[in-house]
Design a protein around this motif. Structure first.
Motif, short mmCIF file in Angstrom:
data_model
loop_
_atom_site.label_atom_id
_atom_site.label_comp_id
_atom_site.label_asym_id
_atom_site.label_seq_id
_atom_site.Cartn_x
_atom_site.Cartn_y
_atom_site.Cartn_z
N THR A 11 -5.15 -0.63 92.96
CA THR A 11 -3.71 -0.45 93.17
C THR A 11 -2.88 -1.54 92.51
O THR A 11 -1.84 -1.94 93.02
N GLY A 12 -3.34 -2.01 91.35
CA GLY A 12 -2.58 -3.00 90.59
C GLY A 12 -1.47 -2.36 89.76
O GLY A 12 -1.04 -1.24 90.04
N ASN A 13 -1.04 -3.06 88.72
CA ASN A 13 0.13 -2.61 87.96
C ASN A 13 -0.11 -1.29 87.26
O ASN A 13 0.80 -0.44 87.23
N GLU A 27 5.37 19.21 92.81
CA GLU A 27 4.47 19.89 93.74
C GLU A 27 3.12 20.24 93.14
O GLU A 27 2.27 20.80 93.83
N GLU A 28 2.92 19.91 91.88
CA GLU A 28 1.63 20.20 91.24
C GLU A 28 0.51 19.36 91.84
O GLU A 28 -0.64 19.79 91.86
N VAL A 29 0.83 18.16 92.32
CA VAL A 29 -0.19 17.25 92.82
C VAL A 29 0.25 16.65 94.15
O VAL A 29 1.44 16.61 94.47
N ARG A 30 -0.74 16.16 94.90
CA ARG A 30 -0.47 15.41 96.13
C ARG A 30 -1.36 14.18 96.14
O ARG A 30 -2.58 14.29 96.07
N LEU A 31 -0.73 13.01 96.19
CA LEU A 31 -1.48 11.76 96.24
C LEU A 31 -1.93 11.53 97.67
O LEU A 31 -1.12 11.19 98.54
N VAL A 32 -3.23 11.73 97.93
CA VAL A 32 -3.72 11.78 99.31
C VAL A 32 -4.33 10.47 99.79
O VAL A 32 -4.51 10.27 101.00
N GLY A 33 -4.69 9.56 98.87
CA GLY A 33 -5.32 8.33 99.33
C GLY A 33 -5.46 7.33 98.21
O GLY A 33 -5.34 7.65 97.03
N ALA A 34 -5.72 6.09 98.60
CA ALA A 34 -5.91 5.00 97.64
C ALA A 34 -6.95 4.04 98.17
O ALA A 34 -7.18 3.94 99.39
N VAL A 35 -7.57 3.30 97.22
CA VAL A 35 -8.61 2.32 97.55
C VAL A 35 -8.29 1.00 96.88
O VAL A 35 -7.88 0.96 95.72
N ASP A 36 -8.46 -0.09 97.63
CA ASP A 36 -8.39 -1.43 97.05
C ASP A 36 -9.08 -2.40 97.99
O ASP A 36 -9.07 -2.20 99.21
N THR A 37 -9.69 -3.44 97.42
CA THR A 37 -10.35 -4.45 98.25
C THR A 37 -9.36 -5.48 98.77
O THR A 37 -9.73 -6.28 99.64
N PRO A 39 -6.24 -5.92 100.97
CA PRO A 39 -5.45 -5.17 101.94
C PRO A 39 -3.95 -5.25 101.70
O PRO A 39 -3.23 -4.26 101.86
N GLY A 40 -3.46 -6.43 101.32
CA GLY A 40 -2.03 -6.57 101.08
C GLY A 40 -1.55 -5.75 99.91
O GLY A 40 -0.50 -5.09 99.98
N ARG A 41 -2.30 -5.79 98.83
CA ARG A 41 -1.92 -5.02 97.64
C ARG A 41 -2.00 -3.52 97.94
O ARG A 41 -1.14 -2.75 97.51
N LEU A 42 -3.04 -3.11 98.66
CA LEU A 42 -3.20 -1.71 99.03
C LEU A 42 -2.04 -1.24 99.88
O LEU A 42 -1.46 -0.16 99.65
N SER A 43 -1.66 -2.03 100.86
CA SER A 43 -0.57 -1.67 101.76
C SER A 43 0.75 -1.54 101.01
O SER A 43 1.51 -0.58 101.20
N ALA A 44 1.02 -2.49 100.11
CA ALA A 44 2.27 -2.45 99.34
C ALA A 44 2.31 -1.21 98.46
O ALA A 44 3.35 -0.55 98.33
N PHE A 45 1.20 -0.87 97.84
CA PHE A 45 1.14 0.30 96.97
C PHE A 45 1.37 1.58 97.77
O PHE A 45 2.17 2.45 97.37
N VAL A 70 -9.80 11.87 90.89
CA VAL A 70 -9.69 10.45 91.21
C VAL A 70 -9.29 9.68 89.96
O VAL A 70 -9.94 9.80 88.91
N HIS A 71 -8.21 8.90 90.06
CA HIS A 71 -7.77 8.04 88.97
C HIS A 71 -8.38 6.65 89.19
O HIS A 71 -8.11 6.01 90.20
N VAL A 72 -9.18 6.19 88.23
CA VAL A 72 -9.81 4.87 88.33
C VAL A 72 -8.95 3.88 87.55
O VAL A 72 -8.85 3.95 86.32
N CYS A 73 -8.33 2.95 88.28
CA CYS A 73 -7.36 2.02 87.70
C CYS A 73 -7.74 0.57 87.95
O CYS A 73 -6.88 -0.31 88.08
N THR A 74 -9.03 0.30 88.04
CA THR A 74 -9.54 -1.04 88.30
C THR A 74 -9.83 -1.75 86.97
O THR A 74 -9.79 -1.13 85.91
#
Length: 359
Positions: A11-13, A27-37, A39-45, A70-74
């Protein structure tokens, strides 16, 4: 129809750009979840982009949210493991560049696609602006004639502090320097227009930055169709520019931009005897779409709904990644390199630096 269920890992830049582009698809997509190690960055995103489910690991997200994409953005060093985990769970993957650290990892993901029935595609958004689509269409229609020469320059600037970040400038976490992590976008567009390459002769240098990898590379590339190209990848260039030039029999086509282009960033100069035909075709071609993430994401969603392979496939990605490997192999072996020399028995198949860089 129900929206495509999408999740983001990391969940970086760059994830911010993904989320903003996904929101533009409505309405084509729904962002249902996110992953990050973190917690603060994940919460802000998740707060910023209205993401309902927050997870500290990929397995939890895949089990509970069941995303279709799944979009891999790491950072690059984790792409292979994360993408493999998604494919094994039957989730389609869209991974940021570079998709893996080497050709061997990419081939493993291609095998996993076949085994688990999910798809892998790479974020190479420069293919999807209407300028590139127009150029490809005119080339395919024969309007431009035979391609003869090209220039592909990524001349950017990054200070030493950029390389001082722990995971940057390292072979084991980035897979390479500007050839792998920066110029790969322009090199992919070069290959998308000119097709398969036949031989590369290159050099790589550590000119100014303290890092394991190069901060500059230059290459001469011959293509199977007879065209030749000059490729430069630099992080030392104070006046930054991304520049591509294609010289065809009937016209020169140029693109000058930095991190993304619009229609106005393209220029066409026809040969006098073909001026009317070439300009008429250029003016009536596709128009109005910039080369941002949204353009590619829209095509990925369209392919998922149609049940067709998403752009850019692992096979298409491999052509570009093999050119990157070829640049390094030529630079460090100090000789021209052909694609067929980069198989499993090559030291550059599992490590872009091969046995070791010879600076």
């Amino acid at each position: 129809m129900e929206p495509i269920r999408v999740a983001v890992v990391g969940t970086g830049n760059i994830a911010r750009l993904h989320a903003e582009a996904l929101r533009q698809l409505g309405e084509e997509v729904r962002l249902v979840g996110a992953v990050d190690t973190d917690p603060g960055r994940l919460s802000a995103f998740c707060d910023r982009h209205d993401v309902p489910a927050r997870h500290s690991d990929l397995a939890s997200l895949l089990e509970k949210e069941r995303p279709e994409l799944v979009h891999v953005c790491t950072p690059p060093g984790s792409h292979h493991e994360l993408a493999l985990g998604c494919l094994r769970a039957g989730a389609n993957v869209l991974v940021e560049k570079p998709p893996t650290l080497n050709l061997g990892q990419l081939d493993e993901l291609a095998e996993a696609e076949q085994r688990y029935g999910a798809t892998l595609s790479t974020v190479f958004q420069h293919r999807f602006g209407t300028g590139a689509l127009r150029l490809r269409a005119l080339l395919d229609a024969g309007v431009l004639g035979r391609p003869m020469m090209a220039v592909c320059h990524t001349t950017w600037f990054r200070p030493q502090s950029y390389f001082d970040v722990e995971w940057r400038g390292r072979w084991d976490t980035e897979g390479g320097g500007p050839t792998m992590g920066h110029g790969i976008h322009q090199m992919d567009l070069l290959c998308a227009i000119l097709g398969d390459w036949a031989e590369v002769s290159a050099l790589a240098r550590q000119q100014a930055r303290r890092s394991e990898t190069e901060d500059l590379s230059m290459a001469h590339v011959s293509f199977a169709n007879g065209a030749v190209a000059s490729v430069v990848n630099s992080l030392l260039s104070i006046r930054e520019e991304s520049y591509l030039r294609f010289d065809f029999e009937r016209a020169t086509v140029e693109l000058t931009h930095l991190y993304g282009y619009g229609d106005d960033d393209w220029r066409i100069t026809p040969a006098p005897e073909y001026s009317e035909e070439v300009l008429a075709a250029w003016r009536t071609g596709a128009a109005g779409v910039r080369s941002g993430h949204r353009a590619q994401f829209a095509e990925v969603v369209r392919s998922l709904r149609a049940g067709t392979p998403p752009p850019v496939t692992s096979a298409e990605t491999r052509r570009t990644m093999r050119l990157v490997a070829g640049v390094y192999a030529s630079a460090f072996a100090r000789r021209p390199v052909r694609p067929d020399e980069l198989g499993e028995d090559s030291p550059f198949y599992r490590r872009m630096q091969g046995d070791r860089p010879r600076w």
